[in-house]
Design a protein around this motif. Structure first.
Motif, PDB file in Angstrom:
ATOM      1  N   GLU A 186       0.839  -1.199   0.000  1.00 10.51           N
ATOM      2  CA  GLU A 186       0.000   0.000   0.000  1.00 10.51           C
ATOM      3  C   GLU A 186       0.871   1.245   0.000  1.00 10.51           C
ATOM      4  O   GLU A 186       1.993   1.248   0.532  1.00 10.51           O
ATOM      5  N   PHE A 187       0.340   2.303  -0.591  1.00  7.16           N
ATOM      6  CA  PHE A 187       1.026   3.580  -0.677  1.00  7.16           C
ATOM      7  C   PHE A 187       0.160   4.671  -0.063  1.00  7.16           C
ATOM      8  O   PHE A 187      -1.068   4.584  -0.079  1.00  7.16           O
ATOM      9  N   SER A 188       0.803   5.711   0.439  1.00  6.21           N
ATOM     10  CA  SER A 188       0.077   6.899   0.891  1.00  6.21           C
ATOM     11  C   SER A 188       0.895   8.140   0.566  1.00  6.21           C
ATOM     12  O   SER A 188       2.092   8.206   0.887  1.00  6.21           O
ATOM     13  N   ALA A 189       0.241   9.108  -0.078  1.00  5.69           N
ATOM     14  CA  ALA A 189       0.849  10.411  -0.337  1.00  5.69           C
ATOM     15  C   ALA A 189       0.118  11.499   0.451  1.00  5.69           C
ATOM     16  O   ALA A 189       0.342  12.691   0.207  1.00  5.69           O
ATOM     17  N   GLU A 190      -0.731  11.086   1.388  1.00  7.68           N
ATOM     18  CA  GLU A 190      -1.409  12.054   2.253  1.00  7.68           C
ATOM     19  C   GLU A 190      -0.376  12.697   3.174  1.00  7.68           C
ATOM     20  O   GLU A 190       0.366  12.000   3.872  1.00  7.68           O
ATOM     21  N   ASP A 195       3.903  12.785   7.176  1.00  4.66           N
ATOM     22  CA  ASP A 195       4.526  13.473   8.316  1.00  4.66           C
ATOM     23  C   ASP A 195       4.485  12.596   9.569  1.00  4.66           C
ATOM     24  O   ASP A 195       5.450  12.567  10.352  1.00  4.66           O
ATOM     25  N   PHE A 196       3.384  11.883   9.759  1.00  9.21           N
ATOM     26  CA  PHE A 196       3.278  10.988  10.917  1.00  9.21           C
ATOM     27  C   PHE A 196       4.373   9.929  10.880  1.00  9.21           C
ATOM     28  O   PHE A 196       5.038   9.674  11.892  1.00  9.21           O
ATOM     29  N   GLY A 277      11.478  16.533   1.446  1.00 16.81           N
ATOM     30  CA  GLY A 277      11.091  16.213   0.076  1.00 16.81           C
ATOM     31  C   GLY A 277      10.329  14.913  -0.056  1.00 16.81           C
ATOM     32  O   GLY A 277       9.873  14.565  -1.153  1.00 16.81           O
ATOM     33  N   THR A 278      10.163  14.192   1.048  1.00 14.26           N
ATOM     34  CA  THR A 278       9.422  12.926   0.993  1.00 14.26           C
ATOM     35  C   THR A 278       7.940  13.206   0.777  1.00 14.26           C
ATOM     36  O   THR A 278       7.318  13.929   1.559  1.00 14.26           O
ATOM     37  N   ALA A 279       7.385  12.656  -0.278  1.00 11.56           N
ATOM     38  CA  ALA A 279       5.982  12.878  -0.599  1.00 11.56           C
ATOM     39  C   ALA A 279       5.147  11.615  -0.492  1.00 11.56           C
ATOM     40  O   ALA A 279       3.922  11.676  -0.622  1.00 11.56           O
ATOM     41  N   GLN A 280       5.792  10.485  -0.226  1.00 13.42           N
ATOM     42  CA  GLN A 280       5.053   9.227  -0.255  1.00 13.42           C
ATOM     43  C   GLN A 280       5.729   8.191   0.648  1.00 13.42           C
ATOM     44  O   GLN A 280       6.958   8.125   0.725  1.00 13.42           O
ATOM     45  N   VAL A 281       4.910   7.430   1.322  1.00 15.31           N
ATOM     46  CA  VAL A 281       5.402   6.288   2.090  1.00 15.31           C
ATOM     47  C   VAL A 281       4.659   5.047   1.595  1.00 15.31           C
ATOM     48  O   VAL A 281       3.598   5.145   0.967  1.00 15.31           O
ATOM     49  N   PHE A 331       1.634   2.881  14.310  1.00 15.17           N
ATOM     50  CA  PHE A 331       1.432   2.935  12.863  1.00 15.17           C
ATOM     51  C   PHE A 331       0.190   2.152  12.464  1.00 15.17           C
ATOM     52  O   PHE A 331      -0.606   2.613  11.632  1.00 15.17           O
ATOM     53  N   VAL A 332       0.023   0.971  13.023  1.00 20.44           N
ATOM     54  CA  VAL A 332      -1.153   0.154  12.708  1.00 20.44           C
ATOM     55  C   VAL A 332      -2.435   0.905  13.052  1.00 20.44           C
ATOM     56  O   VAL A 332      -3.398   0.896  12.283  1.00 20.44           O
ATOM     57  N   GLN A 333      -2.438   1.570  14.186  1.00 16.11           N
ATOM     58  CA  GLN A 333      -3.622   2.328  14.597  1.00 16.11           C
ATOM     59  C   GLN A 333      -3.864   3.517  13.666  1.00 16.11           C
ATOM     60  O   GLN A 333      -5.004   3.785  13.268  1.00 16.11           O
ATOM     61  N   HIS A 334      -2.796   4.222  13.300  1.00 15.02           N
ATOM     62  CA  HIS A 334      -2.943   5.404  12.448  1.00 15.02           C
ATOM     63  C   HIS A 334      -3.494   5.038  11.072  1.00 15.02           C
ATOM     64  O   HIS A 334      -4.325   5.764  10.512  1.00 15.02           O
ATOM     65  N   THR A 335      -3.025   3.932  10.525  1.00 16.78           N
ATOM     66  CA  THR A 335      -3.418   3.542   9.167  1.00 16.78           C
ATOM     67  C   THR A 335      -4.588   2.566   9.148  1.00 16.78           C
ATOM     68  O   THR A 335      -5.066   2.202   8.073  1.00 16.78           O
TER      69      THR A 335
END
Length: 369
Positions: A186-190, A195-196, A277-281, A331-335
């Motif tokens: 999975e990807f996230s660019a939010e 930032d989290f 500069g990180t826009a995606q995790v 992390f599990v809780q946040h996502t």
């Protein structure tokens, strides 16, 4: 190591090397008649030695048995007792190493098969090289010259990224590859999630390094001068992190100098700014319970990483968030990860940067015994 397996390998290989306490294989020159079999495996190793491993420990050793068979060992003196207690991530690295051998063998007209030792985890109780798998080459139609060259081009980028995310088509392609192995990518660019993750990684890294056993284990692998990095050919080179060598040395070997709150705050800002500069995790979940699971994860991760390389993209793993129980849970809780997808086992930032420095690797003759 199983005595019967070792004797078989020793006899097949015609080797004079002996496994002595506290030592890796004692090297021996091979007769001219054996040069061709060694040359083939050396050619494959010249690619596979660039496989990633936790903290760049490179635990692999290879003993040539014939032109089409070799024994893969791991060196227990290169294992991470405290930071990889189950050996899961080191086995992932060994799986990536085998996958690189497999990819490198393709253009030569060979498929590579591995018959693995039965041990569920790596042996931390010895200093003698331990048998990991028998590797066999079988003829097939030549394939994958371009894929093989990606192995040498692949790098980890801990530099500033340029603010771009991966294209949706590339994300879908990578996710499909992961699905073929039974994993979910999975990807996230939010910006909130990015930032989290960056803040969580920074905080967790410093928390982990406050633990003496962890810090001392990692300190063994810190390389803070070009000469040291080039001589040792392993470990974590400060230039790959973008940090001054003196700062990195002092942090690991004189941690008492960084206990004050204001120094921690400044150091935290320095580290956090390195991820600008990180826009995606991105993250991977899936089966992660057994040696077989870890080997499969390694083969898959190598394929994913090479595909990123093909598209000029990089990744930077955040291992502390995965292995630290409190950070993992956060992390599990946040996502809101679905437990049915399996546990979280990899978290990275991904994107594009300038070409990063390449960490050193052991030479072929260091691996080939």
């Amino acid at each position: 190591m199983n005595r019967r397996i070792f004797l078989r390998h020793l006899l097949l290989g015609g080797a004079t090397a002996a496994l002595l306490p506290g030592r890796v294989f004692a090297g021996s020159r091979q007769p001219a008649a054996e040069a061709a079999p060694t040359q083939r495996w050396a050619q494959l190793l010249d690619y596979a030695r660039w496989a990633p491993s936790p903290h760049n420990v490179q635990p692999w050793k290879l003993q040539v048995l014939s032109a089409t068979e070799a024994a893969l060992y791991y060196d227990p003196t290169r294992l991470l007792v405290h930071t990889d207690p189950t050996s899961a991530f080191t086995i992932i690295g060994l799986g990536m190493f085998i996958e690189c051998l497999r990819i490198a063998a393709g253009p030569l007209g060979f498929a590579l098969h591995a018959d693995h030792a039965p041990e569920p985890r790596l042996n931390y109780s010895t200093t003698v090289p331990q048998f990991f798998a028998t590797l066999r080459l079988t003829p097939q139609a030549p394939t994958g010259v371009a894929d093989r060259e990606l192995i040498k081009q692949r790098r980890t980028s801990r530099l500033h990224y340029d603010g771009r995310s991966l294209a949706p088509a590339l994300q879908a392609q990578l996710a499909a590859t992961a699905a073929q192995y039974g994993h979910r990518l999975e990807f996230s660019a939010e910006s909130e999630t990015v930032d989290f993750v960056l803040d969580l990684n920074r905080a967790t890294l410093f928390t982990d390094l406050d633990e003496p056993a962890t810090r001392q284990e990692l300190a063994r692998w810190i390389r803070t001068t070009p000469a040291e990095a080039a001589t040792r050919k392993d470990g974590l080179w400060n230039q790959c992190f973008g940090f001054p060598g003196r700062l990195m040395h002092n942090f690991f070997f004189h941690s008492e100098r960084f206990q004050s709150a204001w120094k921690r705050k400044i150091l935290g800002r320095v580290y956090r700014s390195s991820t600008n500069g990180t826009a995606q995790v991105a993250w991977l979940t899936g089966r992660f319970d057994t040696r077989t699971d870890w080997l499969q994860a390694g083969a898959m991760l190598q394929r994913l990483w090479l595909e990123l390389t093909r598209h000029g993209a990089y990744l930077h793993p955040f291992g502390s968030v995965v292995t630290n129980a409190q950070a993992h849970a956060a992390f599990v809780q946040h996502t809101n990860l679905d437990p049915a997808d399996g546990p979280l086992w990899l978290l990275v930032r991904t994107g594009y940067s300038a070409e990063p420095p390449r960490s050193f690797r052991l030479d072929v003759h260091d691996i080939l015994q």
